[in-house]
Design a protein around this motif. Structure first.
Motif, PDB file in Angstrom:
ATOM      1  N   HIS A   1      14.444  11.018  -2.868  1.00 54.26           N
ATOM      2  CA  HIS A   1      13.845  12.099  -3.593  1.00 54.26           C
ATOM      3  C   HIS A   1      14.593  12.179  -4.944  1.00 54.26           C
ATOM      4  O   HIS A   1      14.957  13.296  -5.424  1.00 54.26           O
ATOM      5  N   LEU A   2      14.885  11.051  -5.746  1.00 50.92           N
ATOM      6  CA  LEU A   2      15.798  11.227  -6.706  1.00 50.92           C
ATOM      7  C   LEU A   2      14.852  10.792  -8.142  1.00 50.92           C
ATOM      8  O   LEU A   2      13.783  10.420  -7.984  1.00 50.92           O
ATOM      9  N   ARG A   3      15.355  11.404  -9.400  1.00 52.02           N
ATOM     10  CA  ARG A   3      14.605  10.820 -10.605  1.00 52.02           C
ATOM     11  C   ARG A   3      15.667   9.955 -11.271  1.00 52.02           C
ATOM     12  O   ARG A   3      16.517  10.266 -11.662  1.00 52.02           O
ATOM     13  N   GLY A   4      14.755   8.897 -11.380  1.00 47.79           N
ATOM     14  CA  GLY A   4      15.693   7.637 -11.967  1.00 47.79           C
ATOM     15  C   GLY A   4      16.833   6.952 -11.233  1.00 47.79           C
ATOM     16  O   GLY A   4      16.412   6.756  -9.955  1.00 47.79           O
ATOM     17  N   LYS A   5      17.666   6.331 -12.038  1.00 43.45           N
ATOM     18  CA  LYS A   5      18.554   5.417 -11.146  1.00 43.45           C
ATOM     19  C   LYS A   5      19.949   6.298 -10.765  1.00 43.45           C
ATOM     20  O   LYS A   5      20.516   7.108 -11.659  1.00 43.45           O
ATOM     21  N   VAL A   6      20.596   5.597  -9.767  1.00 39.97           N
ATOM     22  CA  VAL A   6      21.904   5.974  -9.339  1.00 39.97           C
ATOM     23  C   VAL A   6      22.681   4.884 -10.033  1.00 39.97           C
ATOM     24  O   VAL A   6      22.372   3.698  -9.698  1.00 39.97           O
ATOM     25  N   VAL A   7      23.931   5.194 -10.539  1.00 41.70           N
ATOM     26  CA  VAL A   7      24.714   4.167 -11.243  1.00 41.70           C
ATOM     27  C   VAL A   7      26.238   4.139 -10.759  1.00 41.70           C
ATOM     28  O   VAL A   7      26.755   5.298 -10.629  1.00 41.70           O
ATOM     29  N   VAL A   8      26.903   2.962 -10.525  1.00 43.93           N
ATOM     30  CA  VAL A   8      28.381   3.128 -10.235  1.00 43.93           C
ATOM     31  C   VAL A   8      28.723   2.522 -11.835  1.00 43.93           C
ATOM     32  O   VAL A   8      28.342   1.780 -12.396  1.00 43.93           O
ATOM     33  N   THR A   9      29.981   2.939 -11.861  1.00 44.81           N
ATOM     34  CA  THR A   9      30.823   2.842 -13.192  1.00 44.81           C
ATOM     35  C   THR A   9      31.989   2.472 -13.069  1.00 44.81           C
ATOM     36  O   THR A   9      32.554   2.486 -12.195  1.00 44.81           O
TER      37      THR A   9
END
Length: 307
Positions: free
Chosen positions: A297-305
């Motif tokens: 149930h997310l909006r957009g991307k999950v990102v690791v940095t």
């Protein structure tokens, strides 16, 4: 100066299971070979396929240990022989089959593209797999301006980009999403509809003239609603369910295509394509990043940095 091997943290797992099996190993990143570049990792986009493989829920089988990560962005630190169109210092993004979540990413020059001025590396990190998947799926249906499509999980990584790409081509888009994402969908020209029980009736009300094509990133619910509304199976594409069980299509991303990556990045740069970031986590907290992704149930991307 000739590039040499360099120590690199690499996210891997040695057994199947939940996010807890992820670990950070120390390996050597070799110098780039013929046609390759070595990229200093800046960010990487998480994708559902990665956790499905890790949990044993995917038909894709990889030998253990598995190095995690497909999408990445960063700055080229070294180029191998035969690389003429990229140079040290170029900001790039791209996709490899595995191992992108590492301090240093070794990749063929043929699977990366430059990041345009003004596009954050965290945003570029989510384009190469999710963006091209959306692009290739949309291209598979031969749509024209005025067609009407349904996109499920329309605020997610792939669905969010697919819907916007369609709107930019003059296609009317209905997108399924939770109520919390409806305003964002409207802001991008997408007509929101709530998923869940009663979806078929809601779609019938919104599209009494019929639906041209359906793009599913959610699962059986969308496919079954589309079939019940008379959408031909060949006009339904899923990347989230067993297509063969329903006789529908399963077109995802083809081979990495740098001209498509260039086109996607240009659309981000000019504001046509919005790629929201649901959350960012440092590489050292990759377990938490995947736990967040897997909650859904997310909006957009999950990102690791990089950290």
């Amino acid at each position: 100066m000739t590039a040499s091997s360099i120590a690199s943290r690499v996210v891997r797992y040695h057994e199947f299971g939940g996010p807890e099996v992820l670990r950070i190993d120390q390996l050597d990143a070799p110098p780039p070979g013929e046609g390759e570049v070595r990229v200093r990792f800046a960010a990487g986009g998480l994708n559902p396929v990665d956790w499905k493989i890790r949990s044993g829920r995917s038909r894709i089988q990889l030998p253990l240990p598995v190095a995690v990560g497909r999408e990445f962005s960063g700055v080229i630190e070294a180029v191998g022989p035969g690389v003429d169109d990229l140079a040290v210092g170029d900001a790039v993004f791209g996709s490899i089959p595995q191992g992108a979540f590492a301090d240093w990413v070794l990749a063929p020059a043929s699977v990366v593209a430059r990041v345009p001025e003004g596009v954050p590396l965290e945003v570029a990190a989510g384009l190469a797999l999710a963006g091209q998947t959306a692009w290739d799926a949309l291209e598979s249906q031969g749509l024209d301006a005025g067609d009407l499509i349904v996109v499920s999980a329309a605020a997610g990584g792939v669905g969010g980009m697919l819907g916007q790409l369609a709107v930019a081509r003059g296609i009317r888009v209905i997108g399924t999403a939770g109520a919390g994402n409806h305003e964002w969908l409207r802001s991008r020209g997408i007509e929101p509809v709530l998923y869940g029980e009663g979806l078929r009736e809601r779609l019938a009300s919104l599209a009494p003239e019929g639906i041209t094509a359906v793009f599913d990133q959610f699962g059986p619910e969308t496919i079954e609603a589309a079939l019940a509304l008379g959408v031909p199976p060949e006009r339904i594409n899923t990347i989230a369910a067993d297509a063969s069980a329903y006789g529908v299509r399963n077109v995802g991303r083809g081979a990495v295509h740098p001209p498509t990556l260039d086109a996607l990045a240009a659309l981000v740069a000019d504001g046509t394509l919005d790629v929201p970031i649901a959350a960012t986590y440092p590489l050292s907290e990759v377990r938490a990043a995947f736990a967040f992704l897997e909650a859904g149930h997310l909006r957009g991307k999950v990102v690791v940095t990089a950290d």
